[in-house]
Design a protein around this motif. Structure first.
Motif, mmCIF file in Angstrom:
data_model
loop_
_atom_site.group_PDB
_atom_site.id
_atom_site.type_symbol
_atom_site.label_atom_id
_atom_site.label_comp_id
_atom_site.label_asym_id
_atom_site.label_seq_id
_atom_site.Cartn_x
_atom_site.Cartn_y
_atom_site.Cartn_z
ATOM 1 N N GLU A 34 0.817 -1.217 0.000
ATOM 2 C CA GLU A 34 0.000 0.000 0.000
ATOM 3 C C GLU A 34 0.849 1.265 0.000
ATOM 4 O O GLU A 34 0.338 2.356 -0.216
ATOM 5 N N VAL A 35 2.168 1.135 0.262
ATOM 6 C CA VAL A 35 3.055 2.284 0.167
ATOM 7 C C VAL A 35 3.355 2.480 -1.316
ATOM 8 O O VAL A 35 3.979 1.637 -1.946
ATOM 9 N N LYS A 36 2.886 3.589 -1.874
ATOM 10 C CA LYS A 36 3.005 3.828 -3.315
ATOM 11 C C LYS A 36 4.393 4.315 -3.698
ATOM 12 O O LYS A 36 4.981 3.840 -4.657
ATOM 13 N N HIS A 37 4.905 5.308 -2.997
ATOM 14 C CA HIS A 37 6.242 5.818 -3.265
ATOM 15 C C HIS A 37 6.725 6.651 -2.090
ATOM 16 O O HIS A 37 5.948 7.026 -1.210
ATOM 17 N N ALA A 38 8.037 6.901 -2.106
ATOM 18 C CA ALA A 38 8.656 7.712 -1.061
ATOM 19 C C ALA A 38 9.746 8.556 -1.702
ATOM 20 O O ALA A 38 10.306 8.187 -2.739
ATOM 21 N N LEU A 39 10.022 9.682 -1.068
ATOM 22 C CA LEU A 39 11.108 10.506 -1.567
ATOM 23 C C LEU A 39 11.782 11.257 -0.443
ATOM 24 O O LEU A 39 11.246 11.399 0.646
ATOM 25 N N ILE A 40 12.985 11.696 -0.748
ATOM 26 C CA ILE A 40 13.767 12.526 0.153
ATOM 27 C C ILE A 40 13.901 13.869 -0.552
ATOM 28 O O ILE A 40 14.216 13.919 -1.743
ATOM 29 N N LEU A 41 13.610 14.942 0.165
ATOM 30 C CA LEU A 41 13.652 16.259 -0.448
ATOM 31 C C LEU A 41 14.236 17.276 0.505
ATOM 32 O O LEU A 41 14.267 17.074 1.719
ATOM 33 N N SER A 42 14.707 18.364 -0.070
ATOM 34 C CA SER A 42 15.217 19.467 0.732
ATOM 35 C C SER A 42 14.075 20.425 1.045
ATOM 36 O O SER A 42 13.028 20.392 0.399
ATOM 37 N N SER A 43 14.302 21.286 2.013
ATOM 38 C CA SER A 43 13.252 22.227 2.417
ATOM 39 C C SER A 43 12.914 23.231 1.320
ATOM 40 O O SER A 43 11.852 23.834 1.346
ATOM 41 N N ASP A 44 13.791 23.375 0.329
ATOM 42 C CA ASP A 44 13.477 24.269 -0.786
ATOM 43 C C ASP A 44 12.856 23.520 -1.965
ATOM 44 O O ASP A 44 12.707 24.076 -3.048
ATOM 45 N N GLY A 45 12.483 22.241 -1.757
ATOM 46 C CA GLY A 45 11.728 21.498 -2.752
ATOM 47 C C GLY A 45 12.544 20.745 -3.781
ATOM 48 O O GLY A 45 11.991 20.278 -4.778
ATOM 49 N N MET A 46 13.834 20.584 -3.552
ATOM 50 C CA MET A 46 14.675 19.842 -4.484
ATOM 51 C C MET A 46 14.669 18.355 -4.133
ATOM 52 O O MET A 46 14.754 17.982 -2.961
ATOM 53 N N VAL A 47 14.581 17.517 -5.151
ATOM 54 C CA VAL A 47 14.601 16.068 -4.945
ATOM 55 C C VAL A 47 16.025 15.636 -4.596
ATOM 56 O O VAL A 47 16.973 15.961 -5.310
ATOM 57 N N ILE A 48 16.160 14.895 -3.510
ATOM 58 C CA ILE A 48 17.444 14.335 -3.115
ATOM 59 C C ILE A 48 17.480 12.849 -3.458
ATOM 60 O O ILE A 48 18.509 12.306 -3.816
ATOM 61 N N GLY A 49 16.350 12.189 -3.368
ATOM 62 C CA GLY A 49 16.250 10.776 -3.722
ATOM 63 C C GLY A 49 14.789 10.378 -3.798
ATOM 64 O O GLY A 49 13.941 10.990 -3.163
ATOM 65 N N ALA A 50 14.501 9.361 -4.605
ATOM 66 C CA ALA A 50 13.116 8.901 -4.757
ATOM 67 C C ALA A 50 13.110 7.419 -5.066
ATOM 68 O O ALA A 50 14.101 6.867 -5.548
ATOM 69 N N THR A 51 11.993 6.780 -4.786
ATOM 70 C CA THR A 51 11.847 5.371 -5.114
ATOM 71 C C THR A 51 11.805 5.214 -6.628
ATOM 72 O O THR A 51 11.447 6.137 -7.365
ATOM 73 N N GLU A 52 12.177 4.032 -7.083
ATOM 74 C CA GLU A 52 12.295 3.759 -8.517
ATOM 75 C C GLU A 52 11.039 4.054 -9.317
ATOM 76 O O GLU A 52 11.116 4.563 -10.414
ATOM 77 N N GLY A 53 9.888 3.725 -8.810
ATOM 78 C CA GLY A 53 8.662 3.881 -9.571
ATOM 79 C C GLY A 53 8.172 5.304 -9.738
ATOM 80 O O GLY A 53 7.238 5.562 -10.481
ATOM 81 N N LEU A 54 8.811 6.247 -9.083
ATOM 82 C CA LEU A 54 8.387 7.643 -9.149
ATOM 83 C C LEU A 54 9.211 8.359 -10.221
ATOM 84 O O LEU A 54 10.421 8.519 -10.079
ATOM 85 N N LEU A 55 8.563 8.757 -11.297
ATOM 86 C CA LEU A 55 9.259 9.430 -12.388
ATOM 87 C C LEU A 55 9.853 10.748 -11.917
ATOM 88 O O LEU A 55 9.285 11.431 -11.055
ATOM 89 N N ARG A 56 10.977 11.130 -12.495
ATOM 90 C CA ARG A 56 11.704 12.324 -12.083
ATOM 91 C C ARG A 56 10.825 13.586 -12.122
ATOM 92 O O ARG A 56 10.812 14.373 -11.186
#
Length: 145
Positions: free
Chosen positions: A26-48
């Motif tokens: 049931e967990v669809k995706h996860a990501l790591i982000l900075s406070s200014d909204g920049m992607v630091i890392g994301a799960t494979e299924g989440l498109l850039r």
């Protein structure tokens, strides 16, 4: 000339995100982000492109939630919040900081049957580990030609 940035570097975010996404299908995706909204890392299924949009909106949501909570609770402007949870008829979205002073967050999206308590517990554990790593690694530098 040396350019310095406070943006954290995570070569392989799977060590942070996989334990969260493995809790339940049931967990669809996860990501790591900075406070200014920049992607630091994301799960494979989440498109850039999707990850970048979600990260930008998450940063705005976090800022608005912090301001509203601090105003409503008569807390000082600098008071951090620990977790944001948003639910709708499609599921749950949770945001949690990765330690104090890192300006980094973990965000998880899940379906209606996602075990929120378990996911929140593992998110907190992974956020603590990530925060410890980010605080122990100096900011990256890049030589400019």
């Amino acid at each position: 000339m040396t350019l310095s940035t406070s943006r954290p570097v995570i070569e392989d975010p799977s060590w942070v995100l996989n334990p969260i996404t493995e809790v339940s299908n049931e967990v669809k995706h996860a990501l790591i982000l900075s406070s200014d909204g920049m992607v630091i890392g994301a799960t494979e299924g989440l498109l850039r492109e999707a990850a970048e949009g979600i990260s930008a909106m998450t940063a705005a949501l976090h800022g608005a939630a912090r301001a509203a909570a601090n105003a409503a609770l008569d807390a000082s402007d600098g008071t951090p919040i620990t977790t944001i949870t948003v639910q709708n008829t499609h599921g749950t979205y949770m945001i949690m900081p990765a330690g104090a002073r890192t300006n980094t967050f973990i965000a998880v999206a899940g379906g209606l049957d996602m075990p929120m308590g378990t996911v929140a517990h593992i998110m907190a554990r992974q956020a603590k580990k990530l925060g410890e790593q980010l605080m122990s690694v100096p900011a990256r530098t890049r030589e400019a030609s």
